[in-house]
Scaffold this motif. Structure first.
Motif, PDB file in Angstrom:
ATOM      1  N   LEU A  61       0.868  -1.182   0.000  1.00 40.33           N
ATOM      2  CA  LEU A  61       0.000   0.000   0.000  1.00 40.33           C
ATOM      3  C   LEU A  61       0.901   1.227   0.000  1.00 40.33           C
ATOM      4  N   GLY A  62       0.797   2.022  -1.054  1.00 44.24           N
ATOM      5  CA  GLY A  62       1.576   3.257  -1.136  1.00 44.24           C
ATOM      6  C   GLY A  62       3.067   3.006  -1.245  1.00 44.24           C
ATOM      7  N   ARG A  63       3.821   4.050  -0.945  1.00 44.90           N
ATOM      8  CA  ARG A  63       5.279   3.955  -1.032  1.00 44.90           C
ATOM      9  C   ARG A  63       5.922   4.312   0.306  1.00 44.90           C
ATOM     10  N   PRO A  64       5.865   3.386   1.282  1.00 42.71           N
ATOM     11  CA  PRO A  64       6.383   3.702   2.615  1.00 42.71           C
ATOM     12  C   PRO A  64       7.908   3.673   2.702  1.00 42.71           C
ATOM     13  N   ALA A  65       8.590   3.422   1.601  1.00 46.32           N
ATOM     14  CA  ALA A  65      10.048   3.505   1.548  1.00 46.32           C
ATOM     15  C   ALA A  65      10.759   2.543   2.490  1.00 46.32           C
ATOM     16  N   GLY A  66      10.218   1.355   2.642  1.00 46.28           N
ATOM     17  CA  GLY A  66      10.937   0.306   3.358  1.00 46.28           C
ATOM     18  C   GLY A  66      10.893   0.371   4.869  1.00 46.28           C
ATOM     19  N   THR A  67      10.064   1.250   5.437  1.00 45.50           N
ATOM     20  CA  THR A  67       9.943   1.276   6.901  1.00 45.50           C
ATOM     21  C   THR A  67       8.464   1.338   7.285  1.00 45.50           C
ATOM     22  N   PRO A  68       8.128   0.717   8.436  1.00 39.99           N
ATOM     23  CA  PRO A  68       6.731   0.737   8.872  1.00 39.99           C
ATOM     24  C   PRO A  68       6.247   2.162   9.130  1.00 39.99           C
ATOM     25  N   GLN A  69       5.108   2.506   8.555  1.00 43.89           N
ATOM     26  CA  GLN A  69       4.503   3.816   8.794  1.00 43.89           C
ATOM     27  C   GLN A  69       3.009   3.604   8.940  1.00 43.89           C
ATOM     28  N   GLU A  70       2.481   4.078  10.060  1.00 39.20           N
ATOM     29  CA  GLU A  70       1.077   3.844  10.379  1.00 39.20           C
ATOM     30  C   GLU A  70       0.140   4.258   9.240  1.00 39.20           C
ATOM     31  N   MET A  71       0.455   5.356   8.567  1.00 34.36           N
ATOM     32  CA  MET A  71      -0.460   5.836   7.509  1.00 34.36           C
ATOM     33  C   MET A  71      -0.545   4.885   6.320  1.00 34.36           C
ATOM     34  N   TYR A  72       0.394   3.968   6.214  1.00 27.97           N
ATOM     35  CA  TYR A  72       0.361   2.987   5.122  1.00 27.97           C
ATOM     36  C   TYR A  72      -0.004   1.592   5.611  1.00 27.97           C
ATOM     37  N   SER A  73      -0.596   1.507   6.812  1.00 30.92           N
ATOM     38  CA  SER A  73      -0.975   0.191   7.329  1.00 30.92           C
ATOM     39  C   SER A  73      -2.135  -0.388   6.532  1.00 30.92           C
ATOM     40  N   LEU A  74      -2.120  -1.701   6.360  1.00 33.69           N
ATOM     41  CA  LEU A  74      -3.222  -2.375   5.665  1.00 33.69           C
ATOM     42  C   LEU A  74      -4.377  -2.705   6.616  1.00 33.69           C
ATOM     43  N   GLY A  75      -4.286  -2.246   7.864  1.00 33.74           N
ATOM     44  CA  GLY A  75      -5.359  -2.503   8.830  1.00 33.74           C
ATOM     45  C   GLY A  75      -6.754  -2.175   8.301  1.00 33.74           C
ATOM     46  N   PRO A  76      -6.978  -0.958   7.766  1.00 28.98           N
ATOM     47  CA  PRO A  76      -8.312  -0.630   7.247  1.00 28.98           C
ATOM     48  C   PRO A  76      -8.743  -1.570   6.106  1.00 28.98           C
TER      49      PRO A  76
END
Ligand code: ADP
Ligand code: MG
Length: 401
Positions: A61-76
């Motif tokens: 999802l998106g381009r989180p650039a290889g690090t965990p970022q909440e805004m790119y979580s697949l949770g939703p």
């Protein structure tokens, strides 16, 4: 076509299956604004679950650039997928857990965003393979169904498919069936409409498509590079300075081939990039002539252009459209996209919409999916397919163009 499909994997009851989907959906303030790509995954997932397979789904999802970022979580996405399937979807935060917990027959889980790990998109084949090995621990077989990423040589698209016995899901099979109709003797006249914001990505497409089509209609962010190539000032609009010569080359080649590259004659110019920006319609060669001067931003094609594009589209027999004509997310700059979408619904022949944002745009503007011949879940992938490029994620499934 020799694409390996689901039946090539044999009976799947009780077997652990990893499925690559493309859940790269548009989000706004943490909410999914268009779930088309999730819906498109349902036929494959339902078929697997009904057989009693144990399904682990992976996606980016998106381009989180290889690090965990909440805004790119697949949770939703896990929550929405569960609603659509009518079953609970377990959400696992670590794609590469030590030993994956076992699922029950007919159960499904979604792993967190693959691109939280830099190896997913690494240029180093060894790194990608190491990641694919970790993902392979989740299954005995692999089903590739993320059509939107088949043009990428990435761990979950390419290496994973060589690591486990693999086959294409029903979405990829369905996408190919339609797109093949565009490449093998499309009914003429054939028009391609291009827009969006990934300008340099899409310019190359024009070159490849010129010999195959009758008209290329240029809107969206890339139109300003064309206007600039013709010597017009474009204010603060999107512009790829280093592509001007390339674009001049396309214009000349189109003329030699007798293909029309149709450029806007008017555009909507705004004083800034905002929903409530002040804006004016102006001639395409007078963008800096508005009260906003050289800081004016072209954010949509104008109404005259919209009508002209609509006429050309509606009298074509084959139309492929990728990329919104303007910043449709703001009502004031959605009219060009609306005009093109409406014209596509009137095509007496095959009309195809490709691209995540383009699909989201037609839905946001209130057009039902069934008014188009096909809405492809892949933008870049469908364009590269039309260009006749080799797509690593398809070849690895046995496909040969
Ligand atoms: P797709 O996902 O359909 O392939 P892109 O990702 O290339 O399309 O582009 C979609 C984006 O392009 C939209 O978010 C839209 O706001 C933007 N866009 C369209 N026209 C313009 C423009 N003139 N200036 C800036 N952005 C634009
Ligand atoms: Mg996009």
């Amino acid at each position: 076509m020799t694409l390996r499909t689901l039946d090539a994997l044999g009976p799947l009851a009780g077997r652990a299956v990893v499925v690559r989907c493309d859940f790269n959906v548009p989000l706004k303030d943490g909410a999914i604004t268009d779930d088309g790509r999730i819906r498109a995954s349902l036929p494959t997932l339902t078929a697997l679950l009904e057989q009693g397979a144990r399904v682990t789904v992976v996606s980016h999802l998106g381009r989180p650039a290889g690090t965990p970022q909440e805004m790119y979580s697949l949770g939703p996405v896990a929550a929405r997928l569960g609603e659509l399937l009518g079953t609970s979807v377990a959400f696992d935060s670590a794609p590469a857990a030590e030993t994956p917990t076992e699922l029950a027959d007919g159960a499904i889980r979604l792993l967190e965003n693959l691109r939280f790990d830099p190896r997913e998109t690494s240029k180093d084949a060894g790194e990608r393979q190491a990641y694919a090995d970790e993902l392979a621990a989740f299954g005995e077989v692999f089903v590739s169904d993320g059509f939107g990423v088949v043009h990428r040589k990435q761990a979950s698209v390419y290496e994973l498919a060589t690591t486990l016995p693999s086959a294409a899901g029903t979405l990829i099979a369905a996408e190919l069936e339609v797109l093949e109709r565009l490449t093998t003797r499309p009914e003429k006249p054939y028009a391609v409409v291009l827009g969006g914001s990934k300008v340099s990505d899409k310019l190359g497409v024009i070159d490849a498509l010129l010999p195959r089509v009758d008209a290329v209609l240029v809107g969206g962010g890339m139109l300003f590079t064309f206007l600039a190539a013709q010597g017009h000032a474009v204010g603060g609009s999107l512009l790829e300075d280093d592509q001007l010569d390339t674009v001049r080359g396309y214009l000349q080649r189109a003329e030699e081939l007798g293909v029309e590259i149709v450029l806007p004659t008017d555009v909507v110019v705004a004083d800034r990039f905002a929903a409530d920006a002040a804006h004016e319609v102006t001639a395409a060669d007078a963008i800096e002539g508005t009260p906003f001067g050289a800081s004016g931003l072209g954010l949509d094609i104008g109404p005259e252009t919209g009508r002209r594009f609509a006429e050309i589209i509606a009298r074509s027999k084959t139309v492929f459209w990728n990329g919104p004509m303007g910043v449709f997310e703001f009502d004031a700059f959605a009219e060009g996209t609306r005009a093109v979408a409406d014209a596509l619904t009137r095509v007496d022949g095959l009309s195809v919409v490709g691209g995540g944002d383009s699909a989201a745009a037609v839905r946001a503007l209130g057009f039902a999916d069934d008014r188009f011949g096909h809405i492809s879940t892949g933008g870049g992938a469908s364009l590269e397919f039309l260009e006749g490029k080799e797509l690593p994620g398809l070849e690895v499934l046995g496909w040969q163009a």
